[in-house]
Write a protein that holds these residues in place. Structure first.
Motif, short mmCIF file in Angstrom:
data_model
loop_
_atom_site.label_atom_id
_atom_site.label_comp_id
_atom_site.label_asym_id
_atom_site.label_seq_id
_atom_site.Cartn_x
_atom_site.Cartn_y
_atom_site.Cartn_z
N VAL A 1 0.86 -1.19 0.00
CA VAL A 1 0.00 0.00 0.00
C VAL A 1 0.88 1.23 0.00
O VAL A 1 1.69 1.44 0.92
N LYS A 2 0.72 2.04 -1.03
CA LYS A 2 1.49 3.28 -1.14
C LYS A 2 0.63 4.48 -0.73
O LYS A 2 -0.57 4.48 -0.93
N HIS A 3 1.26 5.46 -0.11
CA HIS A 3 0.59 6.67 0.39
C HIS A 3 -0.51 6.33 1.39
O HIS A 3 -1.63 6.85 1.31
N PRO A 4 -0.21 5.49 2.38
CA PRO A 4 -1.25 5.12 3.34
C PRO A 4 -1.70 6.29 4.21
O PRO A 4 -2.76 6.23 4.83
N GLU A 5 -0.90 7.37 4.25
CA GLU A 5 -1.27 8.53 5.06
C GLU A 5 -2.55 9.17 4.56
O GLU A 5 -3.23 9.91 5.31
N VAL A 6 -2.92 8.92 3.31
CA VAL A 6 -4.19 9.42 2.78
C VAL A 6 -5.36 8.79 3.54
O VAL A 6 -6.39 9.42 3.78
N VAL A 7 -5.18 7.53 3.95
CA VAL A 7 -6.22 6.80 4.67
C VAL A 7 -6.17 7.11 6.16
O VAL A 7 -7.21 7.28 6.81
N ASN A 8 -4.94 7.17 6.70
CA ASN A 8 -4.78 7.33 8.14
C ASN A 8 -3.53 8.16 8.39
O ASN A 8 -2.42 7.77 8.03
N LYS A 9 -3.70 9.31 9.04
CA LYS A 9 -2.59 10.24 9.25
C LYS A 9 -1.56 9.71 10.24
O LYS A 9 -0.52 10.34 10.46
N GLU A 10 -1.82 8.54 10.85
CA GLU A 10 -0.83 7.90 11.70
C GLU A 10 0.40 7.47 10.90
O GLU A 10 1.49 7.31 11.44
N PHE A 11 0.20 7.26 9.59
CA PHE A 11 1.31 6.83 8.73
C PHE A 11 2.12 8.04 8.28
O PHE A 11 1.55 9.10 7.94
N GLU A 12 3.41 7.87 8.25
CA GLU A 12 4.31 8.95 7.83
C GLU A 12 4.31 9.09 6.32
O GLU A 12 4.35 8.08 5.58
N ALA A 13 4.26 10.32 5.85
CA ALA A 13 4.31 10.56 4.40
C ALA A 13 5.60 9.99 3.83
O ALA A 13 6.67 10.09 4.44
N GLY A 14 5.50 9.38 2.67
CA GLY A 14 6.66 8.76 2.04
C GLY A 14 6.87 7.32 2.43
O GLY A 14 7.72 6.64 1.85
N HIS A 15 6.10 6.86 3.41
CA HIS A 15 6.18 5.46 3.81
C HIS A 15 5.11 4.63 3.10
O HIS A 15 4.08 5.16 2.69
N SER A 16 5.39 3.37 2.96
CA SER A 16 4.42 2.42 2.43
C SER A 16 4.14 1.37 3.50
O SER A 16 4.89 1.25 4.48
N VAL A 17 3.08 0.61 3.28
CA VAL A 17 2.73 -0.46 4.20
C VAL A 17 2.80 -1.79 3.45
O VAL A 17 2.16 -1.94 2.40
N THR B 1 -0.64 -4.12 -5.65
CA THR B 1 -0.21 -2.80 -5.20
C THR B 1 -1.41 -1.87 -5.19
O THR B 1 -2.16 -1.80 -6.17
N ILE B 2 -1.59 -1.17 -4.07
CA ILE B 2 -2.70 -0.23 -3.93
C ILE B 2 -2.12 1.16 -3.73
O ILE B 2 -1.29 1.40 -2.86
N GLU B 3 -2.55 2.10 -4.58
CA GLU B 3 -2.17 3.50 -4.47
C GLU B 3 -3.32 4.26 -3.82
O GLU B 3 -4.42 4.34 -4.38
N CYS B 4 -3.10 4.82 -2.63
CA CYS B 4 -4.11 5.65 -1.99
C CYS B 4 -3.89 7.08 -2.46
O CYS B 4 -2.91 7.72 -2.06
N VAL B 5 -4.74 7.55 -3.32
CA VAL B 5 -4.49 8.84 -3.97
C VAL B 5 -5.54 9.90 -3.65
O VAL B 5 -5.35 11.07 -3.97
N ASP B 6 -6.64 9.52 -3.02
CA ASP B 6 -7.72 10.48 -2.78
C ASP B 6 -8.38 10.13 -1.45
O ASP B 6 -8.67 8.97 -1.18
N SER B 7 -8.64 11.12 -0.65
CA SER B 7 -9.21 10.87 0.67
C SER B 7 -10.64 10.36 0.60
O SER B 7 -11.14 9.78 1.55
N LYS B 8 -11.31 10.55 -0.51
CA LYS B 8 -12.68 10.07 -0.64
C LYS B 8 -12.76 8.73 -1.35
O LYS B 8 -13.65 7.95 -1.12
#
Length: 367
Positions: free
Chosen positions: A291-307, A340-347
Motif C-alpha cells: 500500500v502506497k501513500h497510506p497517510e491518505v487513509v490514516n494520518k498515523e502513517f508517515e508521508a513517504g512510507h508504504s505499508v 499494489t494499492i495506491e491511496c491517492v484520494d481521501s474520498k
C-alpha cells in the motif's frame, strides 16, 4: 510434455488437503497401499509403489501439514502414470517409485507446519524423535532409493532473485557438509534441477528460484545428501492471482515428470552443474499487498512510507482464509506487492469491495 488437463485430479482443490480429502485418490489406485507407520494421533501414514525399473525414486509430500500444493501434484502424477501415455510407460519401465503423499497427516488436519507434538519433521532427521520421522527413515532404509524428491510449499514473500518476479517454483540441491562441497550426489541433484529449470523457463520465464543451501544435518534433505542419495527440494511458490496454487500445482506436476523423464532416459549428464548456479537465489522482496501513500487513509502513517501487508493463512470451517496483517512499514524501496494499492484520494482510496478488510486494517492502525 503430457496434456495436463487429462490428468488433473479434480477431487482435490485449494489449499486445505487433509487425510480424508485424499482417501478417494487412494481408492482409485491400481497398486497396493502400505502403512509405513502411525502418526502421533495414530493415523496411518500410507505409501505405495509404481513401476518396476532399476532406478529407485522416493518422493514424499506434506512433511509440513500446511504445504499441500505438491500433494495435489503427486496425485496428478499418479493419474498420468496410470495412463496409456508412452512417456508414462517409459518411466514405469525404467523406474521404481515409492510415493508418500502425506507424511504428516496430523499437521495436514490442523493445517500446521508441525506435527501434533509441535515438532517440525524437517528438523528431526538426525534425532528421529517423532513416529513420523522414524516411519520415514525405516522406509528409506528398506527401499534404498537412488533419488529422493522432497516436496514442499514456500511463502509468497519470495522473489526470483532481486527482481519483480515471484519465485513460483524454487529448487535446492541440499548441502551435505558445512563447506557446501559439490559431492557426487549433490552434483546429480543439481543436473536434474537444471533439466527442470530449462523446461520451466519456457512456461514461467524468470520465475524459478534457488533455495538457500545453508547446511543443517537435522534437515531431511541434508541428511539424505550426506548418505550419498541425490536429493532435490521442490518448493511450490506463488503464481500471480493464484492463492489456491492451482497454477503452481500444474508446474510442479510438469517438474516431477521432467525429472523422472531425465532419470528414465539416462539424460542426467546432458546437463551441467554450472547452469544450476545461474538460477537466481530466492530473495524476500514481496508482500501480498503493498500500500502506497497510506497517510491518505490514516494520518498515523508517515508521508513517504508504504505499508507491506502479508496474509496469515487461517483454517476456518475446513477452508483456508487469508487474513491481512501489517508486516512492515517504511520507505520499502525495492520491494514489490503481488497487489499494489495506491491511496491517492481521501474520498476514494482506490479500494475495490473485496479489499475492505485491508482498508479497515489501515483505518484502525495506531502507531
Amino acid at each position: 510434455m503430457p496434456n495436463y488437463s487429462l490428468y488433473k485430479e479434480e477431487s482435490i482443490q485449494g489449499r486445505y488437503i487433509n487425510r480424508d480429502a485424499i482417501q478417494p485418490c487412494f481408492d482409485k489406485l491400481s497398486t497396493p497401499i502400505n502403512s509405513i507407520g502411525k502418526s502421533v494421533e495414530n493415523v496411518d501414514i500410507n505409501a505405495f509403489e509404481m513401476g518396476h525399473g532399476n532406478k529407485k525414486v522416493l518422493m514424499w509430500s506434506q512433511m509440513h501439514g500446511n504445504e499441500s500444493t505438491t500433494t495435489k501434484a503427486v496425485w496428478d502424477l499418479v493419474n498420468f502414470l496410470q495412463s496409456e501415455d508412452e512417456l508414462a510407460k517409459a518411466i514405469l519401465k525404467e523406474c521404481r517409485l515409492t510415493i508418500i503423499p502425506m507424511l504428516n497427516p496430523d499437521g495436514a488436519k490442523a493445517y500446521t507446519r508441525v506435527n501434533s507434538n509441535e515438532i517440525d519433521l524437517n528438523r528431526d532427521a538426525k534425532n528421529l524423535t517423532q513416529p513420523e520421522s522414524v516411519a520415514f527413515r525405516k522406509l528409506f532404509d528398506a527401499f534404498q532409493p537412488d533419488f529422493c524428491f522432497n516436496l514442499h510449499d514456500q511463502r509468497t514473500l519470495f522473489s526470483a532473485g532481486k527482481t519483480n518476479k515471484p519465485a513460483t517454483v524454487s529448487f535446492l540441491s541440499p548441502a551435505s557438509n558445512k563447506e557446501r562441497h559439490i559431492t557426487p550426489s549433490r552434483e546429480v541433484a543439481m543436473k536434474l534441477i537444471v533439466a527442470m529449470n530449462r523446461m520451466l523457463q519456457e512456461r514461467i520465464p524468470g520465475q524459478v528460484g534457488r533455495y538457500d543451501d545453508g547446511f543443517n544435518d537435522n534437515c531431511i534433505g541434508d541428511t539424505l545428501q550426506m548418505l550419498g542419495v541425490p536429493t532435490i527440494l521442490f518448493e511450490s511458490g506463488h503464481y500471480p492471482n493464484d492463492y489456491q496454487r492451482e497454477q503452481t500445482r500444474e508446474l510442479i506436476f510438469f517438474s516431477i515428470v521432467e525429472a523422472l523423464k531425465t532419470i528414465a532416459l539416462d539424460k542426467i549428464d546432458d546437463y551441467k552443474t554450472g547452469d544450476y548456479f545461474s538460477i537466481p537465489n530466492n530473495d524476500k522482496l514481496f508482500f501480498d499487498i503493498l500500500v502506497k501513500h497510506p497517510e491518505v487513509v490514516n494520518k498515523e502513517f508517515e508521508a513517504g512510507h508504504s505499508v507491506g501487508i502479508r496474509y496469515k493463512e487461517v483454517l476456518i470451517d475446513k477452508k483456508i482464509t487469508f487474513q491481512p496483517e501489517v508486516a512492515e512499514i517504511g520507505p520499502l524501496e525495492g520491494f514489490y506487492g503481488h497487489m499494489t494499492i495506491e491511496c491517492v484520494d481521501s474520498k476514494d482510496f482506490g479500494f475495490t469491495s473485496n479489499q475492505r478488510e485491508v482498508l479497515d486494517l489501515l483505518l484502525n492502525f495506531n502507531n
